[in-house]
Design a protein around this motif. Sequence first.
Motif, PDB file in Angstrom:
ATOM      1  N   VAL A 190       0.874  -1.276   0.002  1.00 31.25           N
ATOM      2  CA  VAL A 190      -0.139  -0.111   0.039  1.00 31.25           C
ATOM      3  C   VAL A 190       1.121   0.956   0.055  1.00 31.25           C
ATOM      4  N   ALA A 191       1.929   1.294   0.864  1.00 30.34           N
ATOM      5  CA  ALA A 191       2.794   2.323   0.870  1.00 30.34           C
ATOM      6  C   ALA A 191       3.436   2.849  -0.372  1.00 30.34           C
ATOM      7  N   LYS A 192       3.578   1.463  -1.192  1.00 28.67           N
ATOM      8  CA  LYS A 192       4.315   1.930  -2.508  1.00 28.67           C
ATOM      9  C   LYS A 192       3.396   2.066  -3.520  1.00 28.67           C
ATOM     10  N   GLY A 193       2.089   2.027  -3.327  1.00 26.21           N
ATOM     11  CA  GLY A 193       1.144   2.381  -4.279  1.00 26.21           C
ATOM     12  C   GLY A 193       0.565   1.187  -5.282  1.00 26.21           C
ATOM     13  N   TRP A 194       1.095  -0.065  -4.620  1.00 27.02           N
ATOM     14  CA  TRP A 194       0.890  -1.289  -5.428  1.00 27.02           C
ATOM     15  C   TRP A 194      -0.205  -2.268  -4.959  1.00 27.02           C
ATOM     16  N   TRP A 195      -0.946  -1.713  -3.930  1.00 28.70           N
ATOM     17  CA  TRP A 195      -1.888  -2.586  -3.603  1.00 28.70           C
ATOM     18  C   TRP A 195      -3.084  -2.826  -4.555  1.00 28.70           C
ATOM     19  N   SER A 196      -3.598  -4.188  -4.513  1.00 27.37           N
ATOM     20  CA  SER A 196      -4.511  -4.504  -5.723  1.00 27.37           C
ATOM     21  C   SER A 196      -5.757  -5.138  -4.913  1.00 27.37           C
ATOM     22  N   GLN A 197      -6.999  -5.021  -5.414  1.00 32.70           N
ATOM     23  CA  GLN A 197      -8.001  -5.777  -4.958  1.00 32.70           C
ATOM     24  C   GLN A 197      -7.764  -7.484  -4.841  1.00 32.70           C
ATOM     25  N   TYR A 198      -6.822  -7.856  -6.106  1.00 36.59           N
ATOM     26  CA  TYR A 198      -6.737  -9.009  -6.062  1.00 36.59           C
ATOM     27  C   TYR A 198      -5.760  -9.509  -5.150  1.00 36.59           C
ATOM     28  N   LEU A 199      -4.781  -8.761  -4.637  1.00 34.37           N
ATOM     29  CA  LEU A 199      -3.918  -8.933  -3.410  1.00 34.37           C
ATOM     30  C   LEU A 199      -4.731  -9.215  -2.306  1.00 34.37           C
ATOM     31  N   GLU A 200      -5.924  -8.257  -2.123  1.00 36.34           N
ATOM     32  CA  GLU A 200      -6.602  -8.142  -0.972  1.00 36.34           C
ATOM     33  C   GLU A 200      -7.389  -9.694  -0.758  1.00 36.34           C
TER      34      GLU A 200
END
Length: 388
Positions: free
Chosen positions: A159-169
Amino acid sequence: MRLDRDCLPAELATGAFAARIMTADGPCIVGLLGGAAFDLTPAFGTVSRWMEEEDPLGAIRKRGAPMALDLDALVANSAHDARDPAKPWLLAPIDLQAVKAAGVTYVRSMLERVIEERCRGDASLAAAVRIEVREIIGDDLASLVPGSAEALRVKEALVAKGWWSQYLEVGIGADAEIFSKCPPMAAVGLGAKIGVHPNSAWSNPEPEAVMVVSSRGCIVGATLGNDVNLRDVEGRSALLLGRAKDNNASAALGPMIRLFDDGFSLEDVRRAEIVLTIEGRDGFALEERGAVGAISRDPTDLVAQMIGAHHQYPDGAVLYLGTPFSPSKDRGAPGMGFTHREGDVVRIACARLGALVNEVDRTDECPPWSFGTGALFASLTRRGLPRP
């Protein structure tokens, strides 16, 4: 398409199986035990009712009527382009059960979903984005336990890198992605056409192990499934999941259900390997394989998230466990990856479950779904089935 005995499970002579066949009179349910066939239609009428028995395996001999069944002819006649409608053929081995699917349960397919999202459904960007995603995320997510404290720390870092995704969730978070693949009675079986919407330019098969679950939440057996997917549609927005997943002939199951017994259990499913082969009219050929056991959530966890105090399925359910891989081999221009073409023959195989073979066509060129729940009960009523 040519289908033969190679589609049948290797241990057909020793295992216990449930099959559903279309006859001139209507759908029949068949139990196979020790190589012998038994008609369960008079006793139960539907596969879903049979699977509700405390002992589905024991019910084969106790309530089944011995019958003659030419398996070689049955399999050969299941090919859509070589079928004699006056002779029996295999259907999807379920009927009234809810058809559910779990997504993003393997790291490899999870990363492909992240790639779809970053590409916004544009397959031409996939190769470059795939490299970028792997440089940032890598493949070491396989060791993470979804919902664990370590998984939460990874989430916070991404999340801090701006790379969080609904698929990773849903891949490493506490809650699994579980959705409805198609309505009851809509799945197709061995030898049928499978459908890809003509508006899609990026589609693929998803070879999966499928759990067969009673209304009590008990896993009673397993089969193979193809969760046909439109990658460009899902990549545009996860809210289009229904459009990407639920289309005419887009859910395939079969060839049979293997019932759990002393010689085959859930642990054998966990140890199984699924092999996918695709042969195209253009000469394209692909073979990939994946271990069911590489799954990030155990099948029992996924079933528990699907059914329980908060959600019931009175006719039982089947649950696609998710695909160990999405084909990415280039078909055509370098970097364009894989997409289906009409006429592709898709084979999903596992020695102890058999092989599910289907041919790809446009959704509007596949036979329309016309035999639903009402037609099934009309057929059973006409035949005076089931009989007390």
